[in-house]
Design a protein around this motif. Structure first.
Motif, mmCIF file in Angstrom:
data_model
loop_
_atom_site.group_PDB
_atom_site.id
_atom_site.type_symbol
_atom_site.label_atom_id
_atom_site.label_comp_id
_atom_site.label_asym_id
_atom_site.label_seq_id
_atom_site.Cartn_x
_atom_site.Cartn_y
_atom_site.Cartn_z
ATOM 1 N N HIS A 112 16.820 0.104 13.597
ATOM 2 C CA HIS A 112 15.572 0.766 13.192
ATOM 3 C C HIS A 112 15.864 1.689 12.016
ATOM 4 O O HIS A 112 16.671 2.609 12.129
ATOM 5 C CB HIS A 112 14.999 1.570 14.355
ATOM 6 C CG HIS A 112 13.740 2.315 14.013
ATOM 7 N ND1 HIS A 112 12.510 1.698 13.912
ATOM 8 C CD2 HIS A 112 13.525 3.627 13.725
ATOM 9 C CE1 HIS A 112 11.599 2.594 13.588
ATOM 10 N NE2 HIS A 112 12.183 3.772 13.467
ATOM 11 N N VAL A 113 15.222 1.429 10.873
ATOM 12 C CA VAL A 113 15.430 2.254 9.681
ATOM 13 C C VAL A 113 14.529 3.484 9.760
ATOM 14 O O VAL A 113 13.304 3.359 9.876
ATOM 15 C CB VAL A 113 15.136 1.458 8.397
ATOM 16 C CG1 VAL A 113 15.289 2.357 7.173
ATOM 17 C CG2 VAL A 113 16.066 0.253 8.287
ATOM 18 N N TYR A 114 15.137 4.652 9.690
ATOM 19 C CA TYR A 114 14.385 5.905 9.762
ATOM 20 C C TYR A 114 13.996 6.402 8.374
ATOM 21 O O TYR A 114 12.871 6.869 8.176
ATOM 22 C CB TYR A 114 15.227 6.976 10.457
ATOM 23 C CG TYR A 114 15.275 6.859 11.956
ATOM 24 C CD1 TYR A 114 14.533 7.702 12.768
ATOM 25 C CD2 TYR A 114 16.057 5.893 12.574
ATOM 26 C CE1 TYR A 114 14.575 7.605 14.149
ATOM 27 C CE2 TYR A 114 16.111 5.782 13.955
ATOM 28 C CZ TYR A 114 15.369 6.630 14.741
ATOM 29 O OH TYR A 114 15.409 6.522 16.101
ATOM 30 N N PHE A 115 14.932 6.361 7.441
ATOM 31 C CA PHE A 115 14.697 6.895 6.104
ATOM 32 C C PHE A 115 15.407 6.032 5.076
ATOM 33 O O PHE A 115 16.431 5.409 5.373
ATOM 34 C CB PHE A 115 15.246 8.330 5.962
ATOM 35 C CG PHE A 115 14.794 9.281 7.013
ATOM 36 C CD1 PHE A 115 13.563 9.917 6.917
ATOM 37 C CD2 PHE A 115 15.594 9.554 8.113
ATOM 38 C CE1 PHE A 115 13.146 10.796 7.894
ATOM 39 C CE2 PHE A 115 15.180 10.432 9.098
ATOM 40 C CZ PHE A 115 13.949 11.058 8.986
ATOM 41 N N HIS A 276 5.140 6.391 10.046
ATOM 42 C CA HIS A 276 6.471 5.901 10.422
ATOM 43 C C HIS A 276 7.365 7.055 10.832
ATOM 44 O O HIS A 276 8.074 6.985 11.848
ATOM 45 C CB HIS A 276 7.097 5.134 9.253
ATOM 46 C CG HIS A 276 8.413 4.495 9.579
ATOM 47 N ND1 HIS A 276 9.591 5.212 9.659
ATOM 48 C CD2 HIS A 276 8.738 3.203 9.858
ATOM 49 C CE1 HIS A 276 10.583 4.387 9.950
ATOM 50 N NE2 HIS A 276 10.088 3.174 10.087
ATOM 51 N N LEU A 277 7.329 8.145 10.061
ATOM 52 C CA LEU A 277 8.149 9.317 10.381
ATOM 53 C C LEU A 277 7.774 9.866 11.746
ATOM 54 O O LEU A 277 8.638 10.097 12.596
ATOM 55 C CB LEU A 277 7.954 10.392 9.310
ATOM 56 C CG LEU A 277 8.623 11.748 9.588
ATOM 57 C CD1 LEU A 277 10.139 11.605 9.607
ATOM 58 C CD2 LEU A 277 8.194 12.775 8.535
ATOM 59 N N GLY A 278 6.490 10.065 11.966
ATOM 60 C CA GLY A 278 6.055 10.632 13.238
ATOM 61 C C GLY A 278 6.368 9.741 14.416
ATOM 62 O O GLY A 278 6.839 10.197 15.458
ATOM 63 N N LEU A 279 6.129 8.439 14.257
ATOM 64 C CA LEU A 279 6.409 7.517 15.349
ATOM 65 C C LEU A 279 7.900 7.426 15.638
ATOM 66 O O LEU A 279 8.307 7.176 16.768
ATOM 67 C CB LEU A 279 5.862 6.123 15.001
ATOM 68 C CG LEU A 279 4.342 5.987 14.933
ATOM 69 C CD1 LEU A 279 3.962 4.587 14.463
ATOM 70 C CD2 LEU A 279 3.703 6.274 16.274
ATOM 71 N N SER A 280 8.725 7.650 14.621
ATOM 72 C CA SER A 280 10.170 7.522 14.792
ATOM 73 C C SER A 280 10.807 8.762 15.398
ATOM 74 O O SER A 280 11.765 8.657 16.163
ATOM 75 C CB SER A 280 10.838 7.222 13.436
ATOM 76 O OG SER A 280 10.389 5.999 12.904
ATOM 77 N N VAL A 281 10.302 9.946 15.039
ATOM 78 C CA VAL A 281 11.033 11.154 15.422
ATOM 79 C C VAL A 281 10.347 11.980 16.506
ATOM 80 O O VAL A 281 10.986 12.786 17.171
ATOM 81 C CB VAL A 281 11.336 12.050 14.203
ATOM 82 C CG1 VAL A 281 12.035 11.258 13.114
ATOM 83 C CG2 VAL A 281 10.081 12.707 13.656
#
Length: 430
Positions: A112-115, A276-281
């Protein structure tokens, strides 16, 4: 970590399908609720709402945030990325970008790519940054299409700041004009007393030094006529250990200011990257943020619906709209309601005006909204009542589905939300 990531993927997939779910809801609106003409008109109003369409596009096509990082070696780039994600991420996929002045990476875990980042740390450490290098970096950054530039400066660092700020100014002017520039003061835990790593135990002296560092950096930015969107002090201090599966897990959490940074990023990024940021972190809180966006959109839509000469003749249209809002918020929590259940919730909350203008509803033929008895009123409703009630119902739904509020408290929550809406409306008028 494997189980945690699998759960996250399932929630990501579920929430990512929200736009399809909404389309299905409108397609499957029971014919005994509203007419086909009314349904099409309501769909048209929704499709014409730019904010809603941007939100749906973000949910359909989320992508990792793209950052340009400006900061010297040792400034804490990888530690900051790990602190934002809450996971020990691998720095992978170094991509050849045709310049020695910067490197491009992706940060990921379990596929899963975060950034995605461009790291320009080599610029400040080189003796020269000539026109040729500037043009090469400009091409790299513009092709990368970043969401923001993060200027990283160690809290305890005193040298090189002027040079780094001046180089950042060149980067912003040549390749990143119009993007948010966020000045991140890293490693504030290293300020005296450096032995204190627990943010809740930072003494007054340490907090004063943090404020002094913010003031200093702001002054240098002003001196170089460089504008930053925010100056945010952070500590990325985390002690990692291996769990039973051999994956890194947090043993000690000394993070400071990271939530403020994430908040700012979510508000500043392209909506696809922000989702994407919110769903990931922070999967749970982003669900609430998405729900709040839908409340805003549906509140406006309710007012539009109430004013429409075509569909305002039947109050059931507004109840259908409020039902869909309830169903969307329930969906964000992992639940899926049918129209009958949503109607029952609306009945308990009063529908339309959400206790500010309570309806007595007599449901006939199972799920049919019909024979609405409103003494002294026709079937039309004012825009303010429709909007305020929709806002109140949305806030009650968040409290119940996403925060676990007790069902017995929902009427009071809806009533308070209605008062909040009216006060906000009055303040805007004033």
């Amino acid at each position: 970590m494997g189980t945690q990531f699998e759960e996250m993927r399932q929630r990501l997939h579920h929430i990512g399908n929200l736009s399809n779910y909404i389309e299905e809801l409108f397609t499957k609106l029971p014919g005994n609720l509203i007419s086909e003409k009314q349904r099409k008109k309501m769909m048209q109003i929704m499709m014409d709402d730019d904010e809603l369409q941007n939100l749906l596009d973000g949910l359909k096509n989320p992508r990792p945030p793209r950052f340009v990082l400006v900061g010297r070696t040792g400034v804490g780039k990888s530690s900051l990325i790990n602190a934002i994600s809450g996971h020990y991420l691998a720095e992978v996929s170094e991509i050849e970008i045709g310049t020695t002045e910067a490197k491009r990476y992706a940060y990921e875990a379990d596929g899963h790519v975060y950034f995605e980042v461009i790291d320009t740390r080599g610029i400040g450490e080189s003796e020269s940054f000539d026109t040729k290098a500037e043009e090469a970096l400009k091409e790299v950054i513009q092709s990368f299409e970043p969401d923001a530039v993060l200027f990283l400066q160690k809290a305890a660092e005193r040298a090189h700041i002027d040079k780094d700020v001046e180089i950042t100014k060149k980067i912003m002017k040549k390749a990143a004009e119009g993007l948010p520039l966020i000045a991140v003061i890293t490693q504030v835990d290293e300020l005296n007393p450096s032995r204190v790593k627990e943010p809740e135990k930072y003494p007054t002296e340490k907090l004063r030094l943090i404020e002094d560092k913010i003031t200093q950096l702001k002054r240098i930015f002003d001196q170089h006529d460089l504008k930053a969107s925010a100056f945010l002090p952070v500590s990325s201090y985390i002690e990692w250990s291996e769990d039973e599966e051999g994956s890194p897990s947090i043993e000690f959490d000394g993070r400071f200011g990271i939530e403020d940074l994430i908040d700012f990023l979510e508000d500043s990024l392209d909506i696809r990257a922000a989702i994407h940021l919110g769903l990931s972190v922070r999967l749970n809180s982003i669900s609430e943020r998405i729900a709040l966006r839908f409340i805003k959109v549906f509140t406006a839509l309710a007012g539009t619906v109430a004013l429409s000469p075509l569909i305002a003749t039947d109050i059931a249209v507004l109840l259908a709209l409020q039902s869909i809002l309830l169903m969307i918020i329930a969906y964000l929590s992992g639940r899926e309601l049918d129209f009958k259940t949503a109607r029952e919730v609306l009945v308990s909350l009063g529908g339309i005006g959400a206790t500010g203008f309570t309806l007595r509803m007599i449901a006939q033929q199972g799920s049919k909204f019909a024979n609405l008895v409103i003494p002294g009123a026709g079937s039309a409703i004012s825009a303010s009542i429709a909007s305020g009630g929709t806002y109140a119902i949305g806030k009650a739904a968040i409290a119940y589905f996403l925060r676990g509020a007790d069902e017995s408290d929902l009427k009071a929550i809806a009533k308070n939300a209605r008062v909040e809406y009216e006060k906000d409306l009055d303040s805007k008028k004033g």
